[in-house]
Write a protein that holds these residues in place. Structure first.
Motif, PDB file in Angstrom:
ATOM      1  N   ASP A 140       0.805  -1.233   0.000  1.00 17.49           N
ATOM      2  CA  ASP A 140       0.000   0.000   0.000  1.00 17.49           C
ATOM      3  C   ASP A 140       0.834   1.278   0.000  1.00 17.49           C
ATOM      4  O   ASP A 140       0.309   2.356   0.290  1.00 17.49           O
ATOM      5  CB  ASP A 140      -0.988   0.015   1.169  1.00 17.49           C
ATOM      6  CG  ASP A 140      -2.144  -0.960   0.956  1.00 17.49           C
ATOM      7  OD1 ASP A 140      -2.265  -1.493  -0.171  1.00 17.49           O
ATOM      8  OD2 ASP A 140      -2.915  -1.184   1.899  1.00 17.49           O
ATOM      9  N   LEU A 141       2.112   1.178  -0.317  1.00 18.22           N
ATOM     10  CA  LEU A 141       2.889   2.387  -0.555  1.00 18.22           C
ATOM     11  C   LEU A 141       2.493   2.941  -1.925  1.00 18.22           C
ATOM     12  O   LEU A 141       2.228   2.180  -2.859  1.00 18.22           O
ATOM     13  CB  LEU A 141       4.388   2.086  -0.512  1.00 18.22           C
ATOM     14  CG  LEU A 141       4.926   1.621   0.841  1.00 18.22           C
ATOM     15  CD1 LEU A 141       6.393   1.228   0.732  1.00 18.22           C
ATOM     16  CD2 LEU A 141       4.738   2.698   1.910  1.00 18.22           C
ATOM     17  N   SER A 142       2.453   4.268  -2.022  1.00 19.13           N
ATOM     18  CA  SER A 142       1.967   4.907  -3.239  1.00 19.13           C
ATOM     19  C   SER A 142       2.636   6.264  -3.400  1.00 19.13           C
ATOM     20  O   SER A 142       3.385   6.716  -2.519  1.00 19.13           O
ATOM     21  CB  SER A 142       0.453   5.093  -3.164  1.00 19.13           C
ATOM     22  OG  SER A 142       0.132   6.073  -2.176  1.00 19.13           O
ATOM     23  N   LEU A 143       2.340   6.945  -4.504  1.00 18.68           N
ATOM     24  CA  LEU A 143       2.878   8.283  -4.698  1.00 18.68           C
ATOM     25  C   LEU A 143       2.356   9.262  -3.650  1.00 18.68           C
ATOM     26  O   LEU A 143       2.998  10.274  -3.371  1.00 18.68           O
ATOM     27  CB  LEU A 143       2.548   8.798  -6.100  1.00 18.68           C
ATOM     28  CG  LEU A 143       3.339   8.171  -7.253  1.00 18.68           C
ATOM     29  CD1 LEU A 143       2.858   8.726  -8.581  1.00 18.68           C
ATOM     30  CD2 LEU A 143       4.843   8.390  -7.089  1.00 18.68           C
TER      31      LEU A 143
ATOM     32  N   VAL B 107      12.079  -0.565  -1.576  1.00 20.37           N
ATOM     33  CA  VAL B 107      10.630  -0.687  -1.467  1.00 20.37           C
ATOM     34  C   VAL B 107      10.138  -1.507  -2.645  1.00 20.37           C
ATOM     35  O   VAL B 107      10.676  -1.426  -3.752  1.00 20.37           O
ATOM     36  CB  VAL B 107       9.921   0.685  -1.431  1.00 20.37           C
ATOM     37  CG1 VAL B 107      10.247   1.419  -0.139  1.00 20.37           C
ATOM     38  CG2 VAL B 107      10.271   1.534  -2.646  1.00 20.37           C
ATOM     39  N   SER B 108       9.121  -2.306  -2.390  1.00 21.89           N
ATOM     40  CA  SER B 108       8.492  -3.115  -3.427  1.00 21.89           C
ATOM     41  C   SER B 108       7.066  -2.603  -3.601  1.00 21.89           C
ATOM     42  O   SER B 108       6.281  -2.630  -2.659  1.00 21.89           O
ATOM     43  CB  SER B 108       8.487  -4.594  -3.017  1.00 21.89           C
ATOM     44  OG  SER B 108       7.776  -5.371  -3.960  1.00 21.89           O
ATOM     45  N   ILE B 109       6.755  -2.124  -4.809  1.00 27.62           N
ATOM     46  CA  ILE B 109       5.460  -1.492  -5.044  1.00 27.62           C
ATOM     47  C   ILE B 109       4.857  -2.040  -6.336  1.00 27.62           C
ATOM     48  O   ILE B 109       5.514  -2.067  -7.375  1.00 27.62           O
ATOM     49  CB  ILE B 109       5.602   0.042  -5.128  1.00 27.62           C
ATOM     50  CG1 ILE B 109       6.284   0.581  -3.864  1.00 27.62           C
ATOM     51  CG2 ILE B 109       4.237   0.699  -5.322  1.00 27.62           C
ATOM     52  CD1 ILE B 109       6.538   2.064  -3.868  1.00 27.62           C
TER      53      ILE B 109
ATOM     54  N   GLN C 188       9.439   7.288 -12.767  1.00 26.72           N
ATOM     55  CA  GLN C 188      10.347   8.413 -12.546  1.00 26.72           C
ATOM     56  C   GLN C 188       9.944   9.225 -11.320  1.00 26.72           C
ATOM     57  O   GLN C 188      10.809   9.721 -10.584  1.00 26.72           O
ATOM     58  CB  GLN C 188      10.379   9.311 -13.786  1.00 26.72           C
ATOM     59  CG  GLN C 188      11.073   8.685 -14.982  1.00 26.72           C
ATOM     60  CD  GLN C 188      12.529   8.350 -14.705  1.00 26.72           C
ATOM     61  OE1 GLN C 188      13.274   9.166 -14.166  1.00 26.72           O
ATOM     62  NE2 GLN C 188      12.947   7.148 -15.059  1.00 26.72           N
ATOM     63  N   GLN C 189       8.657   9.354 -11.079  1.00 23.64           N
ATOM     64  CA  GLN C 189       8.189  10.090  -9.908  1.00 23.64           C
ATOM     65  C   GLN C 189       8.560   9.351  -8.624  1.00 23.64           C
ATOM     66  O   GLN C 189       8.989   9.957  -7.643  1.00 23.64           O
ATOM     67  CB  GLN C 189       6.682  10.313  -9.984  1.00 23.64           C
ATOM     68  CG  GLN C 189       6.142  11.296  -8.961  1.00 23.64           C
ATOM     69  CD  GLN C 189       6.668  12.714  -9.168  1.00 23.64           C
ATOM     70  OE1 GLN C 189       6.854  13.149 -10.296  1.00 23.64           O
ATOM     71  NE2 GLN C 189       6.928  13.423  -8.095  1.00 23.64           N
ATOM     72  N   TYR C 190       8.400   8.032  -8.630  1.00 26.21           N
ATOM     73  CA  TYR C 190       8.824   7.238  -7.457  1.00 26.21           C
ATOM     74  C   TYR C 190      10.314   7.391  -7.209  1.00 26.21           C
ATOM     75  O   TYR C 190      10.755   7.572  -6.074  1.00 26.21           O
ATOM     76  CB  TYR C 190       8.489   5.757  -7.661  1.00 26.21           C
ATOM     77  CG  TYR C 190       7.087   5.385  -7.235  1.00 26.21           C
ATOM     78  CD1 TYR C 190       6.777   5.189  -5.891  1.00 26.21           C
ATOM     79  CD2 TYR C 190       6.075   5.235  -8.169  1.00 26.21           C
ATOM     80  CE1 TYR C 190       5.487   4.849  -5.504  1.00 26.21           C
ATOM     81  CE2 TYR C 190       4.794   4.896  -7.793  1.00 26.21           C
ATOM     82  CZ  TYR C 190       4.503   4.703  -6.453  1.00 26.21           C
ATOM     83  OH  TYR C 190       3.214   4.368  -6.069  1.00 26.21           O
ATOM     84  N   LEU C 191      11.096   7.314  -8.266  1.00 22.86           N
ATOM     85  CA  LEU C 191      12.558   7.432  -8.119  1.00 22.86           C
ATOM     86  C   LEU C 191      12.933   8.800  -7.549  1.00 22.86           C
ATOM     87  O   LEU C 191      13.856   8.905  -6.723  1.00 22.86           O
ATOM     88  CB  LEU C 191      13.238   7.210  -9.462  1.00 22.86           C
ATOM     89  CG  LEU C 191      13.098   5.797 -10.053  1.00 22.86           C
ATOM     90  CD1 LEU C 191      13.689   5.746 -11.449  1.00 22.86           C
ATOM     91  CD2 LEU C 191      13.740   4.756  -9.147  1.00 22.86           C
TER      92      LEU C 191
END
Length: 237
Positions: free
Chosen positions: A191-194, A210-212, A230-233
């Protein structure tokens, strides 16, 4: 930088819903790597309702980043991991009928069992991680199993963060600190998200990976896969 491993189970779910081989999971994994992700995660289940065991075999020779295979170490799963030899195996105590992972290991109750399983994987050069709740007793128990890493189960964090709780990451930060002191590396997922990853990254120390999957693929429906990754990175730097 915290590494991003993208779980591609939802790609397989979409493929399986129609039959055939569209979208192709190997092609998706290659694209995800080319967009900058540092790892690919799969979680095959016995009923193969999303990722199939053959998908795991097909992915291994073409991936250029770290391959992480998650699952409950039943004999069928263990045999697959030992055959494929990924960079990392993440042990998850799934019930067979679970829609998704919903609890971490009781590392005290299952200490001897986990020790045996982890030792077998490590003998074959596979890094091990075990899925645990943000509970200091479970972290201490994990250290006794000989695992290389833990993966913090972050559903409660995500729920609390969405409700605006100021201390939503406190227990995770404390558990990460303890794990680091005990010589364990720290992963996190679920449940990790932007919406919450930047806060979590800043709040929780020593975060290796993190595994998403679900959130990332869902967000990519609107933003595009490359832009989403790219936003996650950016948030994980």
């Amino acid at each position: 930088m915290t590494k991003l491993s993208v779980n591609i189970n939802k790609i397989a779910t979409l493929r399986n819903a129609r039959g055939g081989d569209v979208p192709n999971v190997v092609e998706a994994a290659r694209k995800i790597e080319s967009f900058g992700a540092q790892g690919i995660t799969v979680h095959p289940r016995p009923d193969e309702r999303h990722i199939r065991y053959q998908d795991v075999r097909d992915l291994k020779p073409v991936l250029t980043t770290e391959f992480n295979i998650e699952g409950k170490p039943i004999q069928q799963f263990t045999n697959l991991v030992l055959e494929v030899k990924p960079a990392q195996v993440t042990l998850v105590p799934d019930a067979e009928d679970a829609i998704t992972s919903n609890a971490g290991w009781d590392t005290i109750k299952y200490e001897s069992y986990l020790k045996e399983v982890i030792s077998e994987f490590q003998k074959h050069g596979i890094r091990t991680s075990i899925f645990v709740d943000a509970d200091k007793k479970m972290i201490e128990g994990a250290a006794k199993t000989g695992t290389d890493r833990i993966e913090l189960y972050t559903e409660q964090f995500a729920t609390d963060f969405a409700k605006g709780k100021e201390d939503s990451a406190k227990a995770y930060a404390e558990c990460a600190g303890l794990a680091h002191e005990l010589g364990l590396e720290i992963n996190a997922g679920h449940d990790l998200s932007l919406d919450n990853i930047e806060y979590f990254k800043k709040a929780v120390p020593h975060l290796a990976e993190v595994s998403i999957g679900h959130a990332l693929i869902s967000e990519a429906l609107f933003m595009g896969l490359e832009k989403t990754i790219q936003q996650y990175l950016k948030f994980l730097k």
